[in-house]
Design a protein around this motif. Structure first.
Motif, PDB file in Angstrom:
ATOM      1  N   ILE A 162      -6.997   3.920  -6.199  1.00 43.63           N
ATOM      2  CA  ILE A 162      -8.256   3.744  -5.463  1.00 43.63           C
ATOM      3  C   ILE A 162      -9.368   3.240  -6.383  1.00 43.63           C
ATOM      4  N   VAL A 164       0.845  -1.202   0.000  1.00 42.53           N
ATOM      5  CA  VAL A 164       0.000   0.000   0.000  1.00 42.53           C
ATOM      6  C   VAL A 164       0.876   1.245   0.000  1.00 42.53           C
ATOM      7  N   ARG A 209      -0.344   6.151   7.408  1.00 37.93           N
ATOM      8  CA  ARG A 209      -0.580   6.593   6.028  1.00 37.93           C
ATOM      9  C   ARG A 209      -1.443   5.581   5.267  1.00 37.93           C
ATOM     10  N   THR A 210      -1.168   4.294   5.454  1.00 39.41           N
ATOM     11  CA  THR A 210      -1.881   3.277   4.688  1.00 39.41           C
ATOM     12  C   THR A 210      -3.332   3.169   5.140  1.00 39.41           C
ATOM     13  N   ARG A 211      -3.577   3.447   6.423  1.00 43.05           N
ATOM     14  CA  ARG A 211      -4.951   3.402   6.929  1.00 43.05           C
ATOM     15  C   ARG A 211      -5.825   4.407   6.179  1.00 43.05           C
ATOM     16  N   SER A 233     -10.141   5.849   1.809  1.00 44.59           N
ATOM     17  CA  SER A 233     -10.479   6.413   0.500  1.00 44.59           C
ATOM     18  C   SER A 233     -11.147   5.373  -0.391  1.00 44.59           C
ATOM     19  N   ILE A 234     -10.694   4.132  -0.298  1.00 42.98           N
ATOM     20  CA  ILE A 234     -11.267   3.067  -1.130  1.00 42.98           C
ATOM     21  C   ILE A 234     -12.702   2.782  -0.721  1.00 42.98           C
ATOM     22  N   ILE A 256      -5.544   5.350   3.116  1.00 44.03           N
ATOM     23  CA  ILE A 256      -5.855   4.877   1.755  1.00 44.03           C
ATOM     24  C   ILE A 256      -7.029   3.904   1.790  1.00 44.03           C
ATOM     25  N   ARG A 257      -7.061   3.049   2.801  1.00 46.89           N
ATOM     26  CA  ARG A 257      -8.212   2.160   2.965  1.00 46.89           C
ATOM     27  C   ARG A 257      -9.511   2.970   3.039  1.00 46.89           C
ATOM     28  N   ALA A 316      -3.935  -3.434   5.868  1.00 44.99           N
ATOM     29  CA  ALA A 316      -3.064  -2.280   6.113  1.00 44.99           C
ATOM     30  C   ALA A 316      -3.812  -1.144   6.812  1.00 44.99           C
ATOM     31  N   ALA A 317      -5.061  -1.376   7.178  1.00 48.72           N
ATOM     32  CA  ALA A 317      -5.824  -0.373   7.930  1.00 48.72           C
ATOM     33  C   ALA A 317      -5.869  -0.730   9.413  1.00 48.72           C
TER      34      ALA A 317
END
Lengths: 313, 313
Positions: free
Chosen positions: A216, A201, B280-282, B287-288, B284-285, A230-231
């Protein structure tokens, strides 16, 4: 039939695991009294408004006083200081356990602080979601999942059996192993998978040639599964990697070796090597589904979208 | 309101994608006639018993004769030979497309065989599950998912628009980009994630210190998500890696660099570096999920087990 297994359970920390234990104790009537303590007043208030316990404490010593079971439900890195804090208040004969994802380091951190007259039985429920906080808990979290207990060699067998009974009453299956073996197993089934999910990620987010919005939009092609992992809670996972360092580095080295070999197969067009691996891994998925550890439904049974479809009048 | 968009659609290959297209054409009344062709008689018979089409062909040329739309739904590696086979039978003005996960190599493979009087519009629906075969298809597969079209520069705009209409009628959103950019995007959102999933499952299977049954039992801690991806069709994925070699190797190099840096952070106890990445990766989750490309439900909304619980009488 229900039966109270402990008169007073003190839960130190009330995130996903702590709140799921609280809900289980309450709904299944497994504890006479549920005492909840946590560092942040705000979190404690949220736990209280969710009615997760019978008493709420900012003072950890107050929470554990008189408890016959104390469960630390905090990131691994917080175990040492917390144990030092509560040790003087522990009742003689109390069982103290934890739910941390690393066991060797937890034993090293907690054991020196504990009085000789309590029973220390480290534990780890193999269950979780990517969500955290007291609102994340639910009754079924441990159902049909394994909990690993890693009692030390001189540990009282009756104490281990009482704790095992509790986990089984919450729906879990229990396995006993050494702390070191636990850490090796978890490094490969959990810690390294999380690390490479975090890593891919991060790699994707840093590209110049592909925009973040493209990542995304097109994530359904595989990437989105990694973003769920990764969340996961950053503090918890930082502590896991720092405290299970040796086993993680060992497994990571093997992973990178294998990946280099796959990379070579791609570069030199060795389709057979790729096909053989991809066939082998498919069989492992089937074993996991057969063992009841995942759903056989496509895409994990993600709910299908049912929008208003043109042409369906 | 429904409208027939093509008079005769020939589907070459009837796996997960082919059968999902067939079900869409049928249910939404988008085609006057659905002709299905596939190499293996057994698969063709299964498609027929599922009633996926209007006619069934072992002879590819027979299937495409008179079709105004031909869709290749086969592994990328099969596209060149198939195109050579059907090219003489293609109707003038027909649109020919594919659904392959790699576009540059598909263009190179198909273009030399195609007559000048047909419209070639490569395509790729970003949708799928780990299941394969004609039984795996379902109506909602493309709903709310992106399909990428990669028309060549001199391509007829009207043909692209007709194909775009069809995908939108099947519930998809459509984006147009160049074949090369498609391959770069897919390398990071799909191909490398699949490769590392295959790889970690292989690494786990090869350990001497952790048994395969332990890997399976404790898979709920993260590993099982990877096994779903690593259960995808071996032939399809072998072809993807062999045909999108350059982009995959480029992304894989970046991934390995980043992983080496994480490995160093673990070895030297750099908790801040780990925490920063994990935070940071959290994002992005989130956003998805916000973009509607995944569910916000914990564990992908995997169905919770509801066994008979003790203490719930």
């Amino acid at each position: 039939m229900t039966s109270v297994l402990f008169q007073r359970v003190a839960l130190i920390g009330i995130g996903l695991i702590g709140s799921s234990i609280a809900i289980n104790l309450r709904e299944r009537k497994l504890a006479g009294h549920i005492a909840i303590a946590t560092r942040r007043k705000d979190t404690l208030d949220r736990a209280q408004s969710l009615d997760l316990g019978d008493s709420y404490h900012e003072d950890f010593a107050e929470a554990v006083a008189g408890a016959d079971l104390v469960v630390l439900c905090v990131p691994v890195g917080a175990c040492a200081a917390l144990t030092a804090l509560i040790a003087p208040a522990l009742a003689p004969g109390a069982i103290i356990t934890d739910v941390g994802s690393v066991k060797g380091a937890v034993v090293s951190a907690m054991l020196p602080h504990l009085p000789a007259n309590v029973h220390f039985v480290p534990g780890h429920p193999i269950a979780g979601t990517e969500q955290s906080g007291p609102e994340a808990g639910f009754l079924e979290l441990f159902e049909n999942r394994w909990t690993i207990l890693t009692p030390l060699e001189n540990c009282d067998k009756a104490a281990v059996a009482r704790l095992q009974n509790l986990w089984e009453a919450m729906g879990a299956m229990v396995e006993v192993m050494s702390p070191d073996h636990h850490d090796l197993v978890l490094a490969i089934v959990s810690h390294v998978p999380h690390l490479i999910a975090y890593n891919i990620v991060g790699t994707a987010a840093d590209l110049e040639t592909v925009t973040q919005s493209e990542v995304i939009k097109f994530s359904a092609s595989g990437f989105r599964d990694f973003t769920r992992i990764a969340a996961s809670d950053p503090t918890m996972w930082r502590d896991i990697f720092l405290t299970n360092r040796e086993a993680v580095l060992e497994m990571l080295t093997r992973f990178s070796e294998d990946l280099a070999s796959l990379q070579r197969a791609i570069r030199w067009g060795d389709g057979d090597a790729l096909f053989d691996l991809f066939t082998r891994t498919r069989a492992i998925r089937r074993s996991i589904v057969a063992a009841g550890q995942d759903t056989a439904d496509a895409n994990f049974g993600r709910l299908r979208q049912h929008k208003d479809l043109p042409g369906q009048q």
